[in-house]
Design an enzyme around this catalytic site. Sequence first.
Site, PDB file in Angstrom:
ATOM      1  CE1 TYR A 175      -2.002  -2.919   9.033  1.00 52.88           C
ATOM      2  CE2 TYR A 175      -3.600  -4.399  10.015  1.00 52.88           C
ATOM      3  CZ  TYR A 175      -3.318  -3.543   9.696  1.00 52.88           C
ATOM      4  OH  TYR A 175      -3.863  -3.222   8.044  1.00 52.88           O
ATOM      5  CG  HIS A 208      -3.121  -9.157  12.911  1.00 53.29           C
ATOM      6  ND1 HIS A 208      -3.313  -8.833  13.706  1.00 53.29           N
ATOM      7  CD2 HIS A 208      -3.463  -9.633  12.055  1.00 53.29           C
ATOM      8  CE1 HIS A 208      -3.789  -7.545  13.671  1.00 53.29           C
ATOM      9  NE2 HIS A 208      -4.390  -8.013  12.444  1.00 53.29           N
ATOM     10  CG  ASP A 249      -1.942  -3.234   5.734  1.00 54.12           C
ATOM     11  OD1 ASP A 249      -0.784  -3.574   5.585  1.00 54.12           O
ATOM     12  OD2 ASP A 249      -1.969  -2.428   6.113  1.00 54.12           O
ATOM     13  NE  ARG A 251      -5.764   1.150  10.480  1.00 59.49           N
ATOM     14  CZ  ARG A 251      -4.883   1.542   9.558  1.00 59.49           C
ATOM     15  NH1 ARG A 251      -4.379   0.423   8.429  1.00 59.49           N
ATOM     16  NH2 ARG A 251      -4.710   2.773   9.166  1.00 59.49           N
ATOM     17  CD  GLU A 265      -2.043  -1.978   2.156  1.00 58.73           C
ATOM     18  OE1 GLU A 265      -3.250  -2.040   3.251  1.00 58.73           O
ATOM     19  OE2 GLU A 265      -0.759  -2.383   2.593  1.00 58.73           O
ATOM     20  CD  GLU A 286     -11.684  -0.403   4.434  1.00 56.86           C
ATOM     21  OE1 GLU A 286     -10.524  -0.377   3.303  1.00 56.86           O
ATOM     22  OE2 GLU A 286     -12.238  -1.164   4.786  1.00 56.86           O
ATOM     23  CG  ASP A 310      -6.614  -4.610   7.539  1.00 60.71           C
ATOM     24  OD1 ASP A 310      -6.512  -4.703   6.451  1.00 60.71           O
ATOM     25  OD2 ASP A 310      -6.848  -3.320   8.507  1.00 60.71           O
TER      26      ASP A 310
END
Length: 775
Positions: free
Chosen positions: A287, A332, A82, A289, A9, A86, A84
């Site tokens: 990470y 995670h 990532d 989030r 990203e 999103e 997740d």
Amino acid sequence: MSKNLVIVESPAKAKTIEGFLGKDYLVKSSYGHVMDLSKNQLSVDVENGFEPQYEISPDKKKLITELKKMAKEAELVWLASDEDREGEAISHHLFKALNLKESQTRRIVFHEITKTAINRAIENPRGIDHNLVAAQQARRVLDRLVGYELSPLLWKKVKPALSAGRVQSVAVRLIVEREEEIKEFQVSSAYRIVARLNLVVNGTSYIVEAELPERFEKEEEARSFLETCRKAAYSVESIEKKPARKSPAPPFTTSTLQQEASRKLGYSVANTMRLAQQLYESGKITYMRTDSVNLSELAINKAKEVITANYGATYVKTRRYATKTKGAQEAHEAIRPTYPDKQTITGSAEEKRLYDLIWKRTIASQMADAELERTQVIIGISTNEKKLVASGEVILFDGFLKVYMEGTDEENQEEKQDLLPPLSPGQRLALVMMTAQERFTRQPPRYTEASLVKKLEELGIGRPSTYAPTISTIQKREYVVKEDRPGTRRKYQIITLTPDDIINQETASENTGFEKGKLFPTDIGVLVNRFLCQYFVNIIDYNFTANVEKEFDEIAEGRKKWNQMITEFYGPFRAQIQKTADNAGKFSGEKLLGTDPASGKQVFVKVGRFGPIVQLGDTESDEKPRFAGLRKNQSMDTITLEEALDLFSFPRVLGDYEGQELSVAIGRFGPYVKHNKLFYSLEKTDDPLEITAERAIELIEAKRNKTEQSIIQEFASHPGLLVLNGRFGPYISFNKKNFKIRKGTDPATLTAEACLAIIDDPANAPKKRFVRKKK
């Protein structure tokens, strides 16, 4: 060209990963999402299963063209966004936008940017998880439908340019309801008795502070108790010692990191996430989030090594924490240092402070409990049956406290536990002073950004990725303001008994109600919340919003179809919109303040087209009413008739200056001075009701001097064409429009013709703002 194209990203993440991979890998960034719903239309096919109509974002078209070319030349494309929902959606959209083939594409995920984690991900690729994509898509479509249907209704019924959102409106509701609790709160007072007693042991004098365990509601009761303590003797009746333990807090989740960074470092939620993102992308933390408190075996072992090396084996106690958050979604790890053996990092001061917090919390979570001894001493009063209590705490073994202690949001904290001197039953103590001090009950605390995140998490509303944008949105929309507010002085009574058995009384004062960095609802926020609670209470119901999150989780786990969820929601919701549009009247929050003594006309306060206003006169009368905007520090809820009438004294004519009228008025953006058709904002310290002509002239001259200093060039042949030095560098101004000057161009050498050429170039045209048409 490289055999492998890896797409992540962000450029920072790409740079870090590129350092771990060999020459056969080219790492590029998508700069976030590459496809989205159109900003100009609904982009959801309501008639055909609510299929979203995604399009390549206008600012990403050039990038997609470049990535397409690279993807064609590569043997394999690795989608490394990532891990997740999103991130999964970004990979899915890249797959579609780049016209990739399954055989050519690999999806990889990792929760830390280390060489080991990257290599392990490449060795274990997977396909795109379409359940995760569906969950993200369901959230996006549902939020688009709610916003697209509700916002125009708010424009029509309340005020133009408003917006509503499924989660943001619930967050505003929490803040508004807390404000209402505070307004309804009845302050009461009671008297707290504290005695300072002197103890002499082996010639050494100690002070013991003891308290009466009960409070007296009335001043007479407190004074009466002190009267009974005249000529009293004090002695230790009993001592009770109890062992106690304190355990460390678990490692950070997104929510707890946001809360603790706010408490200990004073960071906003948005700033914490920005810094955490930078730390993650540069490979320093895992990470950011996550709602998991789990640590990997490797991380636990590394922490154990660090603790043993720095503090000794007695400080080690490894633990595995279980995630208790409702619907915790990703599997995670908690947020931790990528390399626990690195206590410090390079980076900005803010990054270093946040990393230090994460490191300490992680290490402390694997350390031994703190061992304490809590002591309670009962002290008898010879002239009274009531007992005084002295409490103390001794740390026998500091354990994890050597590294870290969790903060708290509680404003009514327990009294500090002091260290007590050596005491034994029967010992006599001498009175130094006994006070009965009036103490007031505290209203419910207003939310900080951190405590609001905590509340949203407790209610199961939102997920790690949504807290920061939600809190930023409600402030950008001006439904909520984050600010400091001064307190007021409040008097209280202190009654004192001296060692000479004299009782004195004095009146003291304290500052109360001071607020720092708290969230307050604005008049618009209150009104929108009232409208939604009246007509759409089911949409901003806490349980409904939490249940929607559970449904997203079910979709992510493949247990529910995403468009089935949307179908169940949309039918009743659309009917509710239509019913409200047809039956609800204008919702302005209009309130009668009273009657103007001079004209006999009624004075109202309400929300107008541009915000809160006061109105003098009735709209139904032959004579048109007058309107005036509220000042920034005024509220519809608290403004008085007198304050409202003062607003109609504007514009105030202050006199003449340079042959032109000089006046002061209040506009949409606050008070200002008007002179020769130009406007000059007042400073925060200037009161528009009291400002003088001399002060107004000072403001005008200060603005002129600033403007003169900013002018690089002006052209007699083209009045209104200027080359100016602005906040972000030199630019051209013409007909109230601004145009960028390319880097490397010396603005002092530009001719009028060169400026006009820049203005005429379509590439330099100012971006047009899209305004959605009202329904």
